[in-house]
Design a protein around this motif. Structure first.
Motif, short mmCIF file in Angstrom:
data_model
loop_
_atom_site.label_atom_id
_atom_site.label_comp_id
_atom_site.label_asym_id
_atom_site.label_seq_id
_atom_site.Cartn_x
_atom_site.Cartn_y
_atom_site.Cartn_z
N ASP A 1 9.44 -4.18 0.93
CA ASP A 1 10.08 -3.32 1.93
C ASP A 1 9.24 -2.06 2.10
N LEU A 2 9.39 -1.37 3.22
CA LEU A 2 8.65 -0.13 3.45
C LEU A 2 9.47 1.11 3.10
N ARG A 3 10.67 1.19 3.65
CA ARG A 3 11.48 2.39 3.46
C ARG A 3 12.32 2.24 2.19
N MET A 4 11.92 2.94 1.14
CA MET A 4 12.61 2.88 -0.14
C MET A 4 12.63 4.27 -0.75
N PRO A 5 13.60 4.56 -1.63
CA PRO A 5 13.59 5.84 -2.34
C PRO A 5 12.42 5.89 -3.31
N GLY A 6 11.97 7.10 -3.66
CA GLY A 6 10.81 7.22 -4.52
C GLY A 6 9.54 6.96 -3.74
N ILE A 7 8.64 6.15 -4.27
CA ILE A 7 7.42 5.83 -3.53
C ILE A 7 7.74 4.78 -2.47
N ASP A 8 7.23 4.98 -1.27
CA ASP A 8 7.54 4.05 -0.19
C ASP A 8 6.69 2.78 -0.31
N VAL B 1 4.22 1.64 1.51
CA VAL B 1 2.77 1.78 1.71
C VAL B 1 2.09 2.19 0.40
N GLU B 2 2.66 3.18 -0.29
CA GLU B 2 2.09 3.61 -1.56
C GLU B 2 2.25 2.53 -2.63
N THR B 3 3.37 1.80 -2.58
CA THR B 3 3.57 0.69 -3.51
C THR B 3 2.50 -0.36 -3.30
N LEU B 4 2.21 -0.66 -2.03
CA LEU B 4 1.15 -1.62 -1.71
C LEU B 4 -0.19 -1.17 -2.28
N ARG B 5 -0.52 0.09 -2.09
CA ARG B 5 -1.79 0.63 -2.57
C ARG B 5 -1.90 0.44 -4.10
N ARG B 6 -0.81 0.75 -4.81
CA ARG B 6 -0.84 0.66 -6.27
C ARG B 6 -0.84 -0.79 -6.74
N LEU B 7 -0.15 -1.67 -6.01
CA LEU B 7 -0.17 -3.09 -6.36
C LEU B 7 -1.58 -3.64 -6.26
N LYS B 8 -2.28 -3.28 -5.18
CA LYS B 8 -3.63 -3.78 -4.98
C LYS B 8 -4.61 -3.20 -6.01
N GLN C 1 0.21 4.70 9.02
CA GLN C 1 -0.11 4.55 7.59
C GLN C 1 -0.60 3.14 7.30
N LEU C 2 0.04 2.14 7.93
CA LEU C 2 -0.37 0.76 7.72
C LEU C 2 -1.77 0.52 8.25
N LYS C 3 -2.08 1.09 9.43
CA LYS C 3 -3.42 0.94 10.00
C LYS C 3 -4.46 1.60 9.10
N SER C 4 -4.09 2.77 8.56
CA SER C 4 -5.02 3.49 7.70
C SER C 4 -5.34 2.71 6.43
N ILE C 5 -4.31 2.17 5.80
CA ILE C 5 -4.53 1.45 4.55
C ILE C 5 -5.25 0.12 4.80
N HIS C 6 -5.02 -0.47 5.98
CA HIS C 6 -5.75 -1.68 6.34
C HIS C 6 -7.23 -1.37 6.56
N ASP C 7 -7.51 -0.24 7.21
CA ASP C 7 -8.90 0.16 7.45
C ASP C 7 -9.63 0.46 6.14
N GLU C 8 -8.87 0.81 5.11
CA GLU C 8 -9.47 1.06 3.79
C GLU C 8 -9.82 -0.24 3.08
N GLY C 9 -9.41 -1.38 3.65
CA GLY C 9 -9.75 -2.66 3.06
C GLY C 9 -8.63 -3.34 2.31
N PHE C 10 -7.42 -2.76 2.34
CA PHE C 10 -6.28 -3.38 1.66
C PHE C 10 -5.70 -4.48 2.55
N GLN C 11 -5.61 -5.69 2.02
CA GLN C 11 -5.15 -6.83 2.79
C GLN C 11 -3.65 -7.07 2.56
#
Length: 230
Positions: free
Chosen positions: A53-60, A62-69, A90-100
Protein backbone atom coordinates in the motif's frame (compact mmCIF):
# COMPACT_ATOMS: atom_id res chain seq x y z
CA UNK A 1 6.06 -25.37 -4.10
CA UNK A 2 4.30 -22.79 -1.92
CA UNK A 3 4.86 -19.17 -2.98
CA UNK A 4 5.34 -16.72 -0.13
CA UNK A 5 3.21 -13.57 -0.36
CA UNK A 6 3.67 -10.54 1.91
CA UNK A 7 0.80 -8.01 2.16
CA UNK A 8 1.78 -4.63 3.63
CA UNK A 9 -1.36 -2.57 4.26
CA UNK A 10 -2.68 -0.71 7.30
CA UNK A 11 -6.31 -1.78 6.66
CA UNK A 12 -7.09 -5.17 8.28
CA UNK A 13 -10.03 -5.69 5.90
CA UNK A 14 -7.69 -5.48 2.91
CA UNK A 15 -5.18 -7.86 4.47
CA UNK A 16 -7.81 -10.45 5.38
CA UNK A 17 -9.25 -10.24 1.85
CA UNK A 18 -5.84 -10.97 0.33
CA UNK A 19 -5.40 -13.89 2.73
CA UNK A 20 -8.75 -15.46 1.91
CA UNK A 21 -8.29 -15.03 -1.84
CA UNK A 22 -4.78 -16.45 -1.95
CA UNK A 23 -4.50 -19.09 0.75
CA UNK A 24 -5.20 -22.69 -0.23
CA UNK A 25 -3.97 -21.85 -3.75
CA UNK A 26 -0.31 -22.71 -3.22
CA UNK A 27 0.32 -19.37 -1.50
CA UNK A 28 1.49 -18.67 2.03
CA UNK A 29 0.28 -15.21 3.06
CA UNK A 30 1.86 -13.04 5.74
CA UNK A 31 0.45 -9.67 6.82
CA UNK A 32 2.16 -6.45 7.92
CA UNK A 33 0.13 -3.49 9.16
CA UNK A 34 2.81 -0.87 8.39
CA UNK A 35 6.05 -0.37 6.51
CA UNK A 36 8.34 -1.01 9.48
CA UNK A 37 6.70 -4.36 10.20
CA UNK A 38 6.82 -5.29 6.52
CA UNK A 39 10.56 -4.56 6.36
CA UNK A 40 11.23 -6.78 9.35
CA UNK A 41 9.20 -9.62 7.83
CA UNK A 42 11.03 -9.30 4.51
CA UNK A 43 14.37 -9.49 6.34
CA UNK A 44 13.29 -12.57 8.28
CA UNK A 45 12.02 -14.51 5.26
CA UNK A 46 12.30 -13.40 1.65
CA UNK A 47 8.82 -13.18 0.04
CA UNK A 48 8.26 -14.22 -3.57
CA UNK A 49 5.83 -11.32 -4.03
CA UNK A 50 4.90 -8.21 -2.03
CA UNK A 51 1.60 -6.32 -2.27
CA UNK A 52 2.37 -2.83 -0.94
CA UNK A 53 0.00 0.00 0.00
CA UNK A 54 1.12 3.62 -0.41
CA UNK A 55 -0.77 5.61 2.20
CA UNK A 56 0.14 4.20 5.61
CA UNK A 57 0.99 5.62 9.05
CA UNK A 58 4.70 5.96 9.78
CA UNK A 59 6.80 5.48 6.65
CA UNK A 60 4.70 5.55 3.50
CA UNK A 61 4.76 3.00 0.70
CA UNK A 62 7.35 4.85 -1.39
CA UNK A 63 9.90 4.89 1.43
CA UNK A 64 9.00 1.30 2.31
CA UNK A 65 9.70 0.34 -1.31
CA UNK A 66 13.07 2.08 -1.21
CA UNK A 67 14.09 0.24 1.97
CA UNK A 68 12.79 -3.11 0.71
CA UNK A 69 14.90 -2.79 -2.43
CA UNK A 70 17.89 -1.97 -0.23
CA UNK A 71 17.38 -5.30 1.53
CA UNK A 72 17.04 -7.17 -1.79
CA UNK A 73 16.86 -5.31 -5.11
CA UNK A 74 15.34 -8.38 -6.82
CA UNK A 75 12.17 -8.33 -4.68
CA UNK A 76 8.98 -8.54 -6.76
CA UNK A 77 6.80 -5.66 -5.53
CA UNK A 78 3.30 -4.66 -6.63
CA UNK A 79 2.14 -1.29 -5.34
CA UNK A 80 -1.65 -1.47 -4.97
CA UNK A 81 -3.22 1.88 -4.19
CA UNK A 82 -6.14 4.23 -4.69
CA UNK A 83 -3.81 7.22 -4.41
CA UNK A 84 -1.47 6.77 -7.37
CA UNK A 85 -2.00 10.33 -8.66
CA UNK A 86 -1.14 11.80 -5.28
CA UNK A 87 2.15 9.90 -5.19
CA UNK A 88 2.92 10.02 -8.91
CA UNK A 89 5.87 12.41 -8.67
CA UNK A 90 7.47 10.34 -5.91
CA UNK A 91 6.86 7.12 -7.84
CA UNK A 92 8.36 8.62 -11.01
CA UNK A 93 11.37 9.82 -9.05
CA UNK A 94 12.08 6.47 -7.43
CA UNK A 95 11.59 4.71 -10.77
CA UNK A 96 14.10 7.08 -12.39
CA UNK A 97 16.55 6.12 -9.66
CA UNK A 98 16.39 2.54 -10.94
CA UNK A 99 13.98 0.99 -8.44
CA UNK A 100 11.76 -1.54 -10.21
CA UNK A 101 8.11 -2.13 -9.22
CA UNK A 102 4.65 -2.70 -10.67
CA UNK A 103 1.67 -0.44 -10.07
CA UNK A 104 -1.99 -1.46 -9.80
CA UNK A 105 -4.95 0.76 -8.94
CA UNK A 106 -7.54 -0.12 -6.31
CA UNK A 107 -10.10 -1.50 -6.34
CA UNK A 108 -8.73 -4.84 -7.57
CA UNK A 109 -11.03 -7.79 -8.15
CA UNK A 110 -10.23 -11.11 -6.53
CA UNK A 111 -9.43 -12.49 -9.98
CA UNK A 112 -6.90 -9.71 -10.59
CA UNK A 113 -5.26 -10.32 -7.21
CA UNK A 114 -5.00 -14.03 -7.87
CA UNK A 115 -3.63 -13.50 -11.40
CA UNK A 116 -0.94 -11.13 -10.11
CA UNK A 117 0.01 -13.61 -7.39
CA UNK A 118 0.25 -16.40 -9.97
CA UNK A 119 3.26 -14.61 -11.46
CA UNK A 120 5.20 -15.76 -8.39
CA UNK A 121 4.48 -19.43 -9.16
CA UNK A 122 5.64 -21.43 -12.22
CA UNK A 123 2.62 -22.57 -14.32
CA UNK A 124 3.27 -26.26 -13.69
CA UNK A 125 3.15 -25.72 -9.91
CA UNK A 126 -0.07 -23.69 -9.69
CA UNK A 127 -2.98 -25.11 -7.73
CA UNK A 128 -6.64 -25.19 -8.69
CA UNK A 129 -8.75 -22.49 -7.04
CA UNK A 130 -11.84 -22.96 -4.93
CA UNK A 131 -14.88 -20.73 -4.95
CA UNK A 132 -14.69 -18.12 -2.20
CA UNK A 133 -16.34 -14.82 -1.46
CA UNK A 134 -14.98 -11.64 0.07
CA UNK A 135 -17.63 -9.19 1.27
CA UNK A 136 -16.82 -5.77 2.72
CA UNK A 137 -19.49 -3.46 4.17
CA UNK A 138 -18.56 0.19 4.69
CA UNK A 139 -20.65 2.05 7.27
CA UNK A 140 -20.32 5.41 8.99
CA UNK A 141 -20.63 3.72 12.38
CA UNK A 142 -22.22 0.64 13.88
CA UNK A 143 -25.60 1.10 15.54
CA UNK A 144 -28.50 -1.23 16.32
CA UNK A 145 -29.83 -1.14 12.74
CA UNK A 146 -26.48 -1.79 11.08
CA UNK A 147 -25.72 -4.56 13.57
CA UNK A 148 -28.97 -6.30 12.55
CA UNK A 149 -27.87 -5.94 8.91
CA UNK A 150 -24.52 -7.53 9.76
CA UNK A 151 -26.30 -10.41 11.53
CA UNK A 152 -28.55 -11.06 8.50
CA UNK A 153 -25.64 -11.09 6.07
CA UNK A 154 -23.55 -13.29 8.36
CA UNK A 155 -26.43 -15.79 8.62
CA UNK A 156 -26.78 -15.89 4.83
CA UNK A 157 -23.06 -16.48 4.38
CA UNK A 158 -23.03 -19.22 7.01
CA UNK A 159 -25.89 -21.03 5.28
CA UNK A 160 -24.38 -20.74 1.78
CA UNK A 161 -20.65 -21.26 2.26
CA UNK A 162 -18.39 -23.78 3.91
CA UNK A 163 -16.27 -22.49 6.82
CA UNK A 164 -13.11 -20.86 5.51
CA UNK A 165 -14.63 -20.09 2.10
CA UNK A 166 -15.89 -16.62 2.95
CA UNK A 167 -14.93 -13.53 4.90
CA UNK A 168 -17.17 -10.63 5.90
CA UNK A 169 -15.54 -7.42 7.11
CA UNK A 170 -17.29 -4.35 8.45
CA UNK A 171 -15.30 -1.13 8.15
CA UNK A 172 -16.39 1.88 10.20
CA UNK A 173 -15.46 4.91 8.13
CA UNK A 174 -15.30 7.20 11.15
CA UNK A 175 -12.52 4.98 12.47
CA UNK A 176 -10.45 5.71 9.37
CA UNK A 177 -10.34 9.53 9.30
CA UNK A 178 -7.34 9.82 6.96
CA UNK A 179 -9.06 7.63 4.37
CA UNK A 180 -12.64 8.75 4.82
CA UNK A 181 -13.56 12.08 3.29
CA UNK A 182 -11.06 14.02 1.23
CA UNK A 183 -11.94 16.64 -1.37
CA UNK A 184 -15.55 15.42 -1.45
CA UNK A 185 -14.41 11.91 -2.40
CA UNK A 186 -15.10 8.91 -0.21
CA UNK A 187 -11.89 6.88 -0.36
CA UNK A 188 -11.26 3.56 1.34
CA UNK A 189 -8.62 0.95 0.49
CA UNK A 190 -11.05 -1.18 -1.53
CA UNK A 191 -13.43 1.49 -2.83
CA UNK A 192 -13.17 4.96 -4.35
CA UNK A 193 -16.48 6.58 -5.18
CA UNK A 194 -17.87 10.08 -5.50
CA UNK A 195 -20.03 10.67 -2.45
CA UNK A 196 -23.34 12.55 -2.85
CA UNK A 197 -24.80 14.19 0.23
CA UNK A 198 -25.78 13.15 2.78
CA UNK A 199 -23.08 10.60 3.55
CA UNK A 200 -25.07 8.78 6.22
CA UNK A 201 -28.01 8.13 3.91
CA UNK A 202 -25.88 6.33 1.32
CA UNK A 203 -23.84 4.26 3.76
CA UNK A 204 -26.72 3.38 6.05
CA UNK A 205 -29.42 2.55 3.53
CA UNK A 206 -30.90 -0.64 5.03
CA UNK A 207 -33.38 -0.96 2.14
CA UNK A 208 -30.48 -2.52 0.23
CA UNK A 209 -30.43 -5.62 2.45
CA UNK A 210 -32.46 -7.79 0.02
CA UNK A 211 -30.17 -6.89 -2.88
CA UNK A 212 -27.12 -7.68 -0.77
CA UNK A 213 -28.49 -11.10 0.16
CA UNK A 214 -29.39 -11.71 -3.49
CA UNK A 215 -25.85 -10.84 -4.55
CA UNK A 216 -24.41 -13.28 -2.01
CA UNK A 217 -26.74 -16.02 -3.22
CA UNK A 218 -25.79 -15.37 -6.85
CA UNK A 219 -22.10 -15.53 -6.04
CA UNK A 220 -22.57 -18.82 -4.18
CA UNK A 221 -23.84 -20.38 -7.40
CA UNK A 222 -20.96 -19.08 -9.49
CA UNK A 223 -17.46 -20.26 -10.21
CA UNK A 224 -14.19 -18.67 -9.16
CA UNK A 225 -13.30 -16.05 -6.59
CA UNK A 226 -15.37 -12.88 -6.43
CA UNK A 227 -15.32 -9.70 -4.42
CA UNK A 228 -18.49 -7.77 -3.65
CA UNK A 229 -18.10 -4.19 -2.46
CA UNK A 230 -21.14 -2.52 -0.96
Amino acid sequence: MVSKILVIDDDPAVRSAFRLILEDNCFSVREAENGEQGLEMARTERPDLIFLDLRMPGIDGVETLRRLKTIDETLNIYIVTAFANEYMEQLKSIHDEGFQFELASKPLSSLQIRNIAQTATPPEERCATQHKLVLTLYVVSLNNETRRLVEQITEALTNLYEPGHWVFDVVEVLGMPEKALEKDVFATPMLVRDMPEPVLKLLGDLSRVPSVIAAITTQAKGIGVQTIII
